[in-house]
Design an enzyme around this catalytic site. Structure first.
Site, PDB file in Angstrom:
ATOM      1  N   GLU A  50       0.711  -1.144   0.202  1.00 24.91           N
ATOM      2  CA  GLU A  50       0.064  -0.180  -0.146  1.00 24.91           C
ATOM      3  C   GLU A  50       0.950   1.026  -0.092  1.00 24.91           C
ATOM      4  O   GLU A  50       1.979   1.093   0.687  1.00 24.91           O
ATOM      5  CB  GLU A  50      -0.935  -0.070   1.359  1.00 24.91           C
ATOM      6  CG  GLU A  50      -1.661   1.003   1.299  1.00 24.91           C
ATOM      7  CD  GLU A  50      -2.787   1.128   2.508  1.00 24.91           C
ATOM      8  OE1 GLU A  50      -3.856   2.024   2.346  1.00 24.91           O
ATOM      9  OE2 GLU A  50      -2.740   0.538   3.334  1.00 24.91           O
ATOM     10  N   CYS A 270      -6.582   1.233   2.630  1.00 21.86           N
ATOM     11  CA  CYS A 270      -7.582   2.054   2.534  1.00 21.86           C
ATOM     12  C   CYS A 270      -7.268   3.126   1.311  1.00 21.86           C
ATOM     13  O   CYS A 270      -8.350   3.913   1.076  1.00 21.86           O
ATOM     14  CB  CYS A 270      -7.272   3.039   3.902  1.00 21.86           C
ATOM     15  SG  CYS A 270      -7.505   2.144   5.353  1.00 21.86           S
ATOM     16  N   ASN A 392     -12.365  -3.009   0.666  1.00 19.98           N
ATOM     17  CA  ASN A 392     -11.234  -3.049   1.723  1.00 19.98           C
ATOM     18  C   ASN A 392     -12.011  -2.592   3.033  1.00 19.98           C
ATOM     19  O   ASN A 392     -12.220  -1.643   3.146  1.00 19.98           O
ATOM     20  CB  ASN A 392     -10.016  -2.230   1.484  1.00 19.98           C
ATOM     21  CG  ASN A 392      -9.237  -2.229   2.399  1.00 19.98           C
ATOM     22  OD1 ASN A 392      -8.461  -2.945   2.962  1.00 19.98           O
ATOM     23  ND2 ASN A 392      -9.160  -1.015   3.189  1.00 19.98           N
ATOM     24  N   GLU A 393     -12.034  -3.634   3.955  1.00 17.96           N
ATOM     25  CA  GLU A 393     -12.483  -3.172   5.295  1.00 17.96           C
ATOM     26  C   GLU A 393     -13.842  -2.807   5.270  1.00 17.96           C
ATOM     27  O   GLU A 393     -14.256  -1.608   5.975  1.00 17.96           O
ATOM     28  CB  GLU A 393     -11.521  -2.173   6.219  1.00 17.96           C
ATOM     29  CG  GLU A 393     -10.034  -3.103   6.263  1.00 17.96           C
ATOM     30  CD  GLU A 393      -9.200  -2.185   7.085  1.00 17.96           C
ATOM     31  OE1 GLU A 393      -9.331  -0.850   7.248  1.00 17.96           O
ATOM     32  OE2 GLU A 393      -8.256  -2.704   7.862  1.00 17.96           O
TER      33      GLU A 393
END
Length: 831
Positions: A50, A270, A392-393
């Site tokens: 990331e 994120c 994502n999440e």
């Protein structure tokens, strides 16, 4: 130290206890060579990339020039600036922004030179890079130009070549002189002239050959005569991995190669979601000519050029011989920052189509629209993508709906591609679920058996992000060993846990946005932390199949509940006074906060003694203060408590053993809606008894009483019994963790052993069911006599694996596993 003495160790404020030598018999590890367990996934250990901590820009992406396209002063995603913070259109504030319009660039003049620089948006190079740098020179003097120091200095090495390119337009003609020089300009390491710079926008290129070494060098572009020149997309690359244009930094790719990753998860994280949906990663902006990549605001606090883009990620996977895992935006921005949601199925279709286009770019034939684009970018042969993670999440009803729309579209076009969900999704087809764990060391030690009880008929598990990032500073060996213990549990359950990736991967030491990261670097150096070496050891010594392994610690004494006391808050400000602990007629403790907080240990928060009370005035969750003797039993604790503000109520602590093992009465938890008795083991809270649905009022004193008798507790508020509960018996923590496996091609038994204790563990190792064992074994050991030891750029080999041989292998042999160690045995064996 006496053989039977307990070892007390405080690491980052966490009290850990290992008892050495208290066994009635030595620990025995038994490996059944003739009892294979589960096949271990070839992709079990991977990496997660990331753009955080300048992992790419200023990191593995080899570009040396910072703000090369002069776009860093333009917040992305429709944001604006308020002071030094970026504010989204929805008002969410996130991150600092650079005040200078020409961040990382500076005017250079000498002698009687007169010149100015400014950001310019007239006659841009193209619509993707609307700004350029204007240099106006009235008088050249000794020299006039601009300088860029890169990302905390450019690393220049003697004998190495550097590829320079830039776009320019001029009024008149110029000769541009490029120099690599020291930060103060006194030493020149390389220089080259680019003549004939004239007219409208054109690309110019040259090569700089360095004669000196300097990790803090800078690039200077000077002009030969007065006039005005505009620069854009100024780029400087060192020799890259495999000499690829727009390539990667060699030493950092080598660090990844040593991990032998089974897969690479990209591009986040994120950043996939974005601060806003407009701010999400949009892969079509990250391919092709770097002069047509606009870049974007990275929600970790800086501008990202996206020079390391979708194509480069795929190329990295191919170079590492790793499966590609592509994470896509599921129509939701980051819920932890500024939740935006695409809730209309029609509005979601472009997001789904964007994913299908990405898959076609990666895997489609050159005759397809996006496959042709891939070929145009230099890779006619299709790449491979095996996994797509949808979001994502993300979680919740809207994610469930969006997930299904993506799932159906992907499977219709690419039925063999494996999808990953962010969470369990009721009544939906789910192949793999992504779980994340960022915890303190005791949690990983206590949860080594977490996956033993997972269903074998449900979805598989991908532990997509895990690391110790609490109570270890920026990382240490003890944290790495706890990760190793947890990894033993994942490997033992590889029929359920099919993939796992530590996170985050990279950290430029000049920009640490996340507390603990795997690989550290600056402009010239890099090193792997102790956790990195744990990862390399597990990856290099991954068995094909596990073997039945038993660790017998029958002589170990049973663990006991602690006896300390404490108070705490959760997103709340509160104060406590008149704390008294009695045992029958005996007073064990009486608070006196008029004299301060002596005898109390603070675990987060802003605790102060004020007006005869212990006051916590900070924000945040799980802010605790503890006191007393862990040996106390059967006591009554009384106190007064007052809520001063915030979202919840009080935490009243009892049976406190250490920061990771205790119980508490939660008054006004879950947003000040109910009471509960909870028990924490290994850092993980578990509800023991749900109390009444009620909250805590602000600005009034409550009388609280907690009676502890063995594992039973009775909780009173203002003289009224509110709830009773019985705690679970404390779970024993192993003194040693072990797992055997078989490398079928090498014909070797692989035995991994973690000893997290402060003394060597004299252990009996039994290998059953092998017809013949060679007496000599390879032994690889990662250890230190200091559990807080860690590698740094200045001391890169403080904690590294050491290889040795052991001559005493037999069906039963003894071995002293070093303190604070991960040990791997490779034993030649015939079945």
């Amino acid at each position: 130290m006496k053989p039977s003495s307990p070892v007390l160790l405080s690491v980052g404020g966490v009290l850990l206890l290992w008892v050495a030598g208290l066994h009635a018999a030595p620990t025995v590890i038994t490996v059944a060579a003739n009892r294979p367990g589960v096949k271990v996934s070839p992709s079990l250990w991977g990496i997660f990339y990331e753009e955080i901590n300048h992992a790419g820009d200023g990191g593995i992406y080899a570009e040396l020039v910072q703000n090369r396209a002069f776009e860093e002063a333009q917040p992305a995603g429709g944001a604006r600036m308020e002071g030094d913070q970026m504010v989204t259109p929805q008002g969410f504030k996130h991150g600092k922004w650079y005040q200078s319009e020409l961040h990382a660039w500076a005017l250079v003049t000498a002698g009687d030179a007169k010149a100015t620089i400014a950001l310019d948006d007239a006659q841009p190079l193209n619509d993707k890079t609307p700004h350029s740098m204007r240099l106006e020179v009235q008088q050249v003097g000794t020299r006039a130009g601009v300088a860029n120091a890169g990302y905390w200095g450019m690393s220049v090495k003697a004998g190495e070549g550097y590829e320079l390119s830039f776009y320019a337009r001029t009024e008149g003609d110029q000769t541009v002189t490029a120099r690599l020089e020291s930060a103060d300009g006194k030493q020149t390491y390389a220089s080259a002239e680019v003549a004939g710079v004239a007219g409208n926008w054109q690309r110019y290129a040259g090569k700089l050959q360095a004669t000196g070494t300097d990790p803090q060098a800078r690039l200077v572009l000077g002009v030969s005569k007065p006039g005005t020149i505009w620069f854009d997309v100024v780029s400087l690359f060192p020799k890259t991995y495999l000499n690829r244009p727009n390539g990667l930094r060699e030493d950092l790719v080598r660090q990844l190669q040593a991990l032998k990753p089974g897969f690479v998860r990209f591009p986040g994280g994120c950043v996939v979601e974005g601060v806003t949906l407009e701010n999400r990663i949009q892969w079509k902006n990250t391919i092709g000519d770097i002069a047509r990549r606009p870049g974007r605001w990275d929600l970790w606090g800086y501008h990202n050029t996206e020079g390391l883009g979708f194509h480069e990620y795929l190329q990295l996977c191919e170079d590492l011989n790793s499966e590609a895992m592509y994470v896509v935006n599921a129509g939701l921005s980051c819920a932890f920052r500024n939740a935006e949601v695409v809730s209309n199925p029609e509005a979601l279709k472009p997001y789904v189509q964007d994913t299908l286009d990405a898959l076609e770019y990666a895997t489609g034939p050159v005759t397809s629209q996006w496959g042709a684009e891939r070929a145009k970018n230099g890779h006619p042969k299709p790449f491979k993508i095996k996994y797509v993670e949808i979001g994502n999440e993300n979680w919740g009803e809207q994610y469930f709906k969006n997930y299904r729309q993506f799932y159906d579209a992907i499977k219709a076009r690419y039925p063999d591609l494996i999808t990953i969900a962010d969470c369990p999704i009721p009544n939906q087809p789910v192949e793999i679920i992504d779980e994340h764990y960022y915890v303190a060391p005791p949690w990983f030690f206590a949860n080594e058996k977490k996956y033993d009880s997972y269903s074998r008929s449900g979805p598989k598990i991908y532990v997509g992000e895990y690391a110790v990032n609490n109570n270890v500073g920026s990382g240490n060996l003890l944290g790495a060993l706890s990760e190793a213990a947890f990894m033993i549990g994942m490997e033992r359950n590889s029929d359920v846990v099919v993939m796992a990736s530590y996170a985050p991967l990279f950290e430029n030491v000049n920009n640490r946005a996340w507390a603990v990261n795997l690989i550290r670097f600056d402009s010239a150096r890099s090193t792997g932390r102790s956790s990195y070496h744990v990862q390399t050891m597990f990856s290099a010594h991954r068995p094909d199949v596990t073997l039945a392994t038993q660790v017998d610690e029958s002589g170990k004494p049973a663990p006991q509940l602690g006896g300390g006391i404490g108070v705490g808050t959760w997103n709340t400000q509160a104060e406590y006074k008149d704390i008294v602990v009695t045992q029958g007629t005996r007073t064990l403790y009486r608070s006196d906060f008029a004299t301060g907080t002596e005898g109390w240990t603070m675990l987060g928060g802003d605790w102060q003694a004020q007006a005869g009370a212990l006051r916590q005035s900070g924000g945040g969750d799980n802010l605790l203060a503890t006191a007393g003797d862990p040996a106390w039993t059967d006591y009554t604790m009384t106190l007064k408590a007052r809520k001063l503000g915030g979202a919840e109520g009080f935490l009243i602590l009892f049976h406190v053993k250490d920061a990771q093992h205790m119980a508490h009465w939660n008054l006004g938890g879950w947003g000040n809606t109910r009471f509960s008795v909870e028990q924490k083991e290994g850092g993980a809270n578990r509800e023991i008894d749900k109390g009444p649905d009620q909250g805590i009022e602000s600005n009034r004193w409550y009388d609280i009483k907690v009676e502890v008798q063995g594992r039973k507790v009775a909780c009173y508020l203002d003289g009224k019994l509110i709830q009773t509960a019985k705690l679970s018996p404390p779970q024993p923590q192993p003194a040693i963790y072990a797992l055997g496996g078989k490398d079928e091609q090498a014909g070797q038994i692989i035995l991994k052993v973690v000893n997290p204790g402060a003394t060597a563990m004299d252990t009996v190792v039994r290998i059953e069911g092998a017809a013949k064992l060679k007496s000599k074994a390879r032994v690889i050991t990662l250890s230190s006599d200091n559990p807080t030891a860690e590698n740094t750029l200045d001391e890169p080999t403080k904690v590294v694996p050491v290889e040795s041989t052991f001559e005493g292998v037999a069906p039963e042999f003894k071995y002293p596993f070093k303190p604070y160690s991960l040990t791997v045995f490779r034993i030649d064996a015939l079945p």
